[in-house]
Motif scaffolding. Sequence first.
Motif, PDB file in Angstrom:
ATOM      1  N   UNK A   1      51.848  39.495  52.650  1.00 40.07           N
ATOM      2  CA  UNK A   1      51.212  39.491  51.329  1.00 40.07           C
ATOM      3  C   UNK A   1      51.801  40.584  50.448  1.00 40.07           C
ATOM      4  N   UNK A   2      52.059  40.228  49.159  1.00 42.53           N
ATOM      5  CA  UNK A   2      52.620  41.216  48.220  1.00 42.53           C
ATOM      6  C   UNK A   2      51.615  42.334  47.937  1.00 42.53           C
ATOM      7  N   UNK A   3      52.153  43.494  47.498  1.00 41.96           N
ATOM      8  CA  UNK A   3      51.303  44.670  47.264  1.00 41.96           C
ATOM      9  C   UNK A   3      50.289  44.399  46.171  1.00 41.96           C
ATOM     10  N   UNK A   4      50.717  43.713  45.093  1.00 43.03           N
ATOM     11  CA  UNK A   4      49.772  43.474  44.003  1.00 43.03           C
ATOM     12  C   UNK A   4      48.674  42.491  44.419  1.00 43.03           C
ATOM     13  N   UNK A   5      49.030  41.571  45.374  1.00 38.18           N
ATOM     14  CA  UNK A   5      48.015  40.648  45.869  1.00 38.18           C
ATOM     15  C   UNK A   5      46.989  41.373  46.742  1.00 38.18           C
ATOM     16  N   UNK A   6      47.489  42.349  47.529  1.00 34.50           N
ATOM     17  CA  UNK A   6      46.570  43.111  48.361  1.00 34.50           C
ATOM     18  C   UNK A   6      45.596  43.899  47.496  1.00 34.50           C
ATOM     19  N   UNK A   7      46.121  44.540  46.429  1.00 35.13           N
ATOM     20  CA  UNK A   7      45.257  45.339  45.554  1.00 35.13           C
ATOM     21  C   UNK A   7      44.288  44.453  44.781  1.00 35.13           C
ATOM     22  N   UNK A   8      44.774  43.293  44.358  1.00 36.50           N
ATOM     23  CA  UNK A   8      43.887  42.389  43.622  1.00 36.50           C
ATOM     24  C   UNK A   8      42.737  41.920  44.503  1.00 36.50           C
TER      25      UNK A   8
ATOM     26  N   UNK B   1      44.974  46.206  30.889  1.00 37.27           N
ATOM     27  CA  UNK B   1      45.278  45.413  32.092  1.00 37.27           C
ATOM     28  C   UNK B   1      46.065  46.233  33.068  1.00 37.27           C
ATOM     29  N   UNK B   2      45.740  46.064  34.371  1.00 37.02           N
ATOM     30  CA  UNK B   2      46.418  46.825  35.421  1.00 37.02           C
ATOM     31  C   UNK B   2      47.646  46.115  35.935  1.00 37.02           C
ATOM     32  N   UNK B   3      47.991  44.942  35.370  1.00 34.65           N
ATOM     33  CA  UNK B   3      49.155  44.192  35.818  1.00 34.65           C
ATOM     34  C   UNK B   3      50.071  43.939  34.638  1.00 34.65           C
ATOM     35  N   UNK B   4      51.338  44.102  34.868  1.00 33.82           N
ATOM     36  CA  UNK B   4      52.343  43.890  33.828  1.00 33.82           C
ATOM     37  C   UNK B   4      53.325  42.843  34.299  1.00 33.82           C
ATOM     38  N   UNK B   5      53.906  42.067  33.372  1.00 30.68           N
ATOM     39  CA  UNK B   5      54.841  41.005  33.787  1.00 30.68           C
ATOM     40  C   UNK B   5      56.056  41.586  34.460  1.00 30.68           C
ATOM     41  N   UNK B   6      56.524  40.887  35.490  1.00 33.68           N
ATOM     42  CA  UNK B   6      57.738  41.289  36.170  1.00 33.68           C
ATOM     43  C   UNK B   6      58.942  40.573  35.612  1.00 33.68           C
ATOM     44  N   UNK B   7      60.071  40.715  36.297  1.00 34.85           N
ATOM     45  CA  UNK B   7      61.304  40.115  35.815  1.00 34.85           C
ATOM     46  C   UNK B   7      61.269  38.597  35.932  1.00 34.85           C
ATOM     47  N   UNK B   8      60.585  38.091  36.931  1.00 33.88           N
ATOM     48  CA  UNK B   8      60.571  36.659  37.174  1.00 33.88           C
ATOM     49  C   UNK B   8      59.313  36.001  36.642  1.00 33.88           C
TER      50      UNK B   8
END
Length: 493
Positions: free
Chosen positions: A25-32, A60-67
């Motif tokens: 699981x990705x880090x942002x998914x774990x935190x979410x 917001x605590x999430x920002x768009x990534x490259x993809x």
Amino acid sequence: MSQFGFETDIHNVLRLDMPITNAPMARWQRKASSTSSSTNTKSLSPNKSVNRSVSLSKTPSKTPGKNGKTQSTPSKAGGDRFIPTRNNKQLDVASFLISKENEPVEDSSTAPNQKAWSVTLNGYDIEEAKILHLGGKPLNAPEGYQNNLKVLYSQVPTPVSMKKSRYIASIPDRILDAPDIKNDFYLNLMDWGRQNVLAVGLANQVYLWDAGMGSIVLLKKMEDDNEYICSVSWSKDGNFLAVGTSDCKVELWDVQCQKRLRSMDGHSARVGCLSWNDHVLSSGSRSGLIHQHDVRVADHHIFTFGGHTQEVCGLTWSPDGRYLASGGNDNMVYIWPMTTGSENQAIHALSEHQGAVKALAWCPWQPSILASGGGTSDRHIRIWNANSGSCISSFDTCSQVSSLVFAPNYKELVSGHGFAHDKVIIWRYPSLTKVAEFVGHEDRVLNLAMSPDGSTVASVAADETIRLWKGFEKDAIKKPKPTTNSIIQQRIR
């Protein structure tokens, strides 16, 4: 066909846009997931600073990534962006916090124990530490650095504010008694010579006061008690004193020997003003005539200036010896050239004053600038250009102007006043803005004289006192205000 089927399988495996089923699981998914679980249970764990920052901030605590995917941004409470200095301890804490973010979320039941261990080992809760921490004071800019940005306020002191404060005493440094001084606006009864000796005419006597030694000498006493001293003036070197009397004579005295060298006749009325120009002595009389005397020869009279219709009460040579300025009771100011020809005409006749002109002073650092002051009917100080004869500036002092002297140490103008203020005023030159006032005389000021070093001005008034005001010392710094007990009072006679 089997070959094409194999290549299709290989491309499908290598495609990155397909979800990876067996990946962790990705880090942002774990935190979410941890954030949503904490929100649902409505319980805040003390070791989860991320939860507190999310609940208190609308950002917001999430920002768009490259993809196009979203990534979690560090949201430590109170994090700073600018770090001028870092120590090793701060770097170690930052490295630990960054590496810990990639670890899986632990059971919240051990949070109190971890917090206690962190406080015991580190001195603070590691979860509350800042990855980016501002430590120490900002470094100063290198010497000579110029900032092109506009700054409204600056704590850097300007050169003007760094200058030493000038101290101007409000009380006189010394008071001398001047009994029986003649209260006559048109006379010039005091002068300060280069040898630091003050000459004063009191009734029918002339006294000398040595400012350095404090000694007093009686130089002259007139034989007739009905006659009186009208004017005194020192030569340039301060060794000889000229005395004008009411019996129409001009006397020349050797101060060192206390001996009269000669007595020069020629005037038909009292001699109220005198002025030296090297070996030439000018004398003004109540008759309106100005005589020029060469004191080196027996036939002393050279020529006469005639322009005033009433008594000449002000007379002074310019510092360069080119011009002689005279003021009279006819409200006129004349500027005469230094000439020995037969045509002795004034180069300028200045008629702007509306009262008697006794106060005259040449500017020491601008020899062609003349200051003049009018009497009770005029009350103005006027600045003249002797070359063109034009009035540069004029100022109403609201008081009779009886004397003027320039203070070269601070490039200022000092004026003595009679009715109705009876005070001495310092003016900034050439703006003529008031700097300070010397108050203390109980009657009108008759004459002013500047000390040889330019640090002290003496004022003699009709209240029979001479007051010495020390307000022009070079590089004077502010000092405590002296008490009245420090005033030295001395009798001249």
